[in-house]
Design a protein around this motif. Structure first.
Motif, mmCIF file in Angstrom:
data_model
loop_
_atom_site.group_PDB
_atom_site.id
_atom_site.type_symbol
_atom_site.label_atom_id
_atom_site.label_comp_id
_atom_site.label_asym_id
_atom_site.label_seq_id
_atom_site.Cartn_x
_atom_site.Cartn_y
_atom_site.Cartn_z
ATOM 1 N N ASP A 95 0.832 -1.203 0.000
ATOM 2 C CA ASP A 95 0.000 0.000 0.000
ATOM 3 C C ASP A 95 0.876 1.266 0.000
ATOM 4 O OD1 ASP A 95 -2.338 1.385 -0.181
ATOM 5 O OD2 ASP A 95 -2.738 1.370 1.972
ATOM 6 N N TRP A 96 1.717 1.372 -1.040
ATOM 7 C CA TRP A 96 2.627 2.499 -1.181
ATOM 8 C C TRP A 96 2.028 3.600 -2.041
ATOM 9 C CZ3 TRP A 96 6.962 2.336 1.632
ATOM 10 C CH2 TRP A 96 7.515 1.097 1.975
ATOM 11 N N LEU A 97 2.506 4.788 -1.854
ATOM 12 C CA LEU A 97 2.371 5.861 -2.835
ATOM 13 C C LEU A 97 3.762 6.042 -3.412
ATOM 14 C CD1 LEU A 97 0.168 8.740 -1.389
ATOM 15 C CD2 LEU A 97 -0.351 7.192 -3.241
ATOM 16 N N ILE A 98 3.882 5.989 -4.714
ATOM 17 C CA ILE A 98 5.175 6.168 -5.353
ATOM 18 C C ILE A 98 5.207 7.568 -5.944
ATOM 19 C CG2 ILE A 98 6.754 5.306 -7.103
ATOM 20 C CD1 ILE A 98 5.461 2.574 -6.762
ATOM 21 N N LEU A 99 6.165 8.358 -5.498
ATOM 22 C CA LEU A 99 6.292 9.747 -5.924
ATOM 23 C C LEU A 99 7.482 9.879 -6.860
ATOM 24 C CD1 LEU A 99 5.403 9.669 -2.726
ATOM 25 C CD2 LEU A 99 5.429 12.103 -3.033
ATOM 26 N N SER A 100 7.284 10.555 -7.963
ATOM 27 C CA SER A 100 8.365 10.835 -8.903
ATOM 28 C C SER A 100 8.520 12.346 -8.977
ATOM 29 C CB SER A 100 8.013 10.273 -10.283
ATOM 30 O OG SER A 100 8.966 10.689 -11.234
ATOM 31 N N THR A 101 9.661 12.822 -8.509
ATOM 32 C CA THR A 101 9.909 14.261 -8.508
ATOM 33 C C THR A 101 11.403 14.533 -8.696
ATOM 34 O OG1 THR A 101 9.650 16.306 -7.261
ATOM 35 C CG2 THR A 101 9.966 14.325 -5.968
ATOM 36 N N HIS A 102 11.717 15.440 -9.570
ATOM 37 C CA HIS A 102 13.105 15.862 -9.815
ATOM 38 C C HIS A 102 14.027 14.673 -10.062
ATOM 39 C CE1 HIS A 102 11.765 19.826 -8.691
ATOM 40 N NE2 HIS A 102 11.358 19.371 -7.519
ATOM 41 N N ASP A 103 13.605 13.756 -10.921
ATOM 42 C CA ASP A 103 14.373 12.549 -11.281
ATOM 43 C C ASP A 103 14.711 11.671 -10.080
ATOM 44 O OD1 ASP A 103 14.319 13.089 -13.985
ATOM 45 O OD2 ASP A 103 16.133 14.308 -13.907
ATOM 46 N N GLN A 104 13.868 11.686 -9.076
ATOM 47 C CA GLN A 104 14.025 10.820 -7.908
ATOM 48 C C GLN A 104 12.702 10.104 -7.654
ATOM 49 O OE1 GLN A 104 15.044 13.498 -4.749
ATOM 50 N NE2 GLN A 104 17.217 13.551 -5.299
ATOM 51 N N ILE A 105 12.803 8.907 -7.115
ATOM 52 C CA ILE A 105 11.614 8.130 -6.751
ATOM 53 C C ILE A 105 11.574 8.014 -5.232
ATOM 54 C CG2 ILE A 105 10.424 5.916 -6.969
ATOM 55 C CD1 ILE A 105 10.549 7.499 -9.582
ATOM 56 N N TRP A 106 10.432 8.368 -4.665
ATOM 57 C CA TRP A 106 10.218 8.294 -3.224
ATOM 58 C C TRP A 106 9.045 7.357 -2.967
ATOM 59 C CZ3 TRP A 106 13.035 11.008 0.489
ATOM 60 C CH2 TRP A 106 13.973 11.917 -0.022
ATOM 61 N N ARG A 108 6.128 6.301 -0.141
ATOM 62 C CA ARG A 108 5.432 6.818 1.033
ATOM 63 C C ARG A 108 4.460 5.742 1.498
ATOM 64 N NH1 ARG A 108 3.832 12.083 3.140
ATOM 65 N NH2 ARG A 108 1.820 11.869 4.171
ATOM 66 N N CYS A 109 4.594 5.355 2.752
ATOM 67 C CA CYS A 109 3.692 4.332 3.293
ATOM 68 C C CYS A 109 2.394 4.989 3.747
ATOM 69 C CB CYS A 109 4.358 3.575 4.447
ATOM 70 S SG CYS A 109 4.495 4.537 5.962
ATOM 71 N N HIS A 110 1.452 4.151 4.187
ATOM 72 C CA HIS A 110 0.146 4.655 4.595
ATOM 73 C C HIS A 110 0.221 5.474 5.886
ATOM 74 C CE1 HIS A 110 -3.981 4.851 3.609
ATOM 75 N NE2 HIS A 110 -4.440 4.197 4.659
ATOM 76 N N GLN A 111 1.279 5.274 6.686
ATOM 77 C CA GLN A 111 1.462 6.028 7.928
ATOM 78 C C GLN A 111 2.090 7.404 7.680
ATOM 79 O OE1 GLN A 111 0.351 4.954 10.912
ATOM 80 N NE2 GLN A 111 -0.479 3.206 9.775
ATOM 81 N N GLY A 112 2.572 7.662 6.444
ATOM 82 C CA GLY A 112 3.142 8.968 6.123
ATOM 83 C C GLY A 112 4.662 9.018 6.124
ATOM 84 N N HIS A 113 5.330 7.880 6.336
ATOM 85 C CA HIS A 113 6.792 7.861 6.282
ATOM 86 C C HIS A 113 7.239 7.861 4.820
ATOM 87 C CE1 HIS A 113 5.859 5.541 10.099
ATOM 88 N NE2 HIS A 113 6.386 6.681 10.533
ATOM 89 N N GLN A 114 8.254 8.627 4.535
ATOM 90 C CA GLN A 114 8.773 8.694 3.163
ATOM 91 C C GLN A 114 10.229 8.269 3.152
ATOM 92 O OE1 GLN A 114 6.091 12.385 1.478
ATOM 93 N NE2 GLN A 114 8.263 12.521 1.244
ATOM 94 N N GLN A 115 10.602 7.552 2.092
ATOM 95 C CA GLN A 115 11.997 7.154 1.916
ATOM 96 C C GLN A 115 12.319 7.153 0.433
ATOM 97 O OE1 GLN A 115 11.380 3.432 3.907
ATOM 98 N NE2 GLN A 115 11.548 2.246 2.003
ATOM 99 N N GLN A 116 13.530 7.582 0.122
ATOM 100 C CA GLN A 116 13.952 7.601 -1.282
ATOM 101 C C GLN A 116 14.369 6.200 -1.687
ATOM 102 O OE1 GLN A 116 17.143 10.262 -2.230
ATOM 103 N NE2 GLN A 116 16.972 9.877 -4.407
ATOM 104 N N GLU A 117 13.943 5.795 -2.863
ATOM 105 C CA GLU A 117 14.314 4.484 -3.384
ATOM 106 C C GLU A 117 15.236 4.696 -4.584
ATOM 107 O OE1 GLU A 117 15.348 1.196 -3.601
ATOM 108 O OE2 GLU A 117 13.702 1.188 -2.159
ATOM 109 N N THR A 118 16.526 4.488 -4.384
ATOM 110 C CA THR A 118 17.514 4.748 -5.438
ATOM 111 C C THR A 118 17.564 3.637 -6.481
ATOM 112 O OG1 THR A 118 19.233 3.749 -4.056
ATOM 113 C CG2 THR A 118 18.955 6.141 -3.922
#
Length: 148
Positions: A95-106, A108-118
């Motif tokens: 149950d992730w949100l996958i964010l694509s911004t400025h050539d980076q992928i982040w 975000r879990c359902h609890q609101g924690h975000q981590q960059q996935e290189t």
């Protein structure tokens, strides 16, 4: 054989050739009446108004360089390099949100924690993302729209 061809080329044109060239020169300047009629029909009677044929502003979709980023929901677990990706904050693995911004992928879990996935890149995101169904002015609006 070639000397005959050379002699023929240097000789004066025959009477038939001369008449042919004269007739051809006269015909070049003439235009058939049907062509003149077609040209007259093609001329617009009055000037046409210039119309902006681009979409109205409310129907235009912003281009990728006008957006700060894009995001999509990803319900199933993400497995990279034979390892399941888990949230560093709470241990969630789906149950992730996958964010694509400025050539980076982040992620975000359902609890609101975000981590960059290189290990993921924008090309991966573009291959897996469907068409955008909405655009939002703020990050929080987009989170509400996606149910986070």
């Amino acid at each position: 054989m070639f000397h005959r061809i050379r002699r023929r080329r240097t000789a004066e044109p025959t009477e038939i050739q001369r008449r042919h060239f004269e007739m051809w020169a006269r015909l070049e300047e003439q235009v058939p009446p049907e062509v003149e009629q077609m040209r007259a029909d093609l001329q617009p009677a009055e000037p046409t108004a210039v119309v902006d044929d681009f979409l109205p502003p409310e129907l235009r979709v912003p281009s990728h360089n006008q957006l700060d980023g894009r995001m999509m929901p990803w319900k199933q677990p993400i497995v990279l390099d034979d390892e399941m990706v888990t949230c560093t904050g709470c241990g969630a693995y789906r149950d992730w949100l996958i964010l694509s911004t400025h050539d980076q992928i982040w992620l975000r879990c359902h609890q609101g924690h975000q981590q960059q996935e290189t290990r993921l890149d924008t090309a991966w995101y573009n291959r897996n993302a469907g068409p955008a169904d909405a655009t939002h002015a703020t990050f929080e609006d987009c989170l509400r729209h996606l149910g986070h």
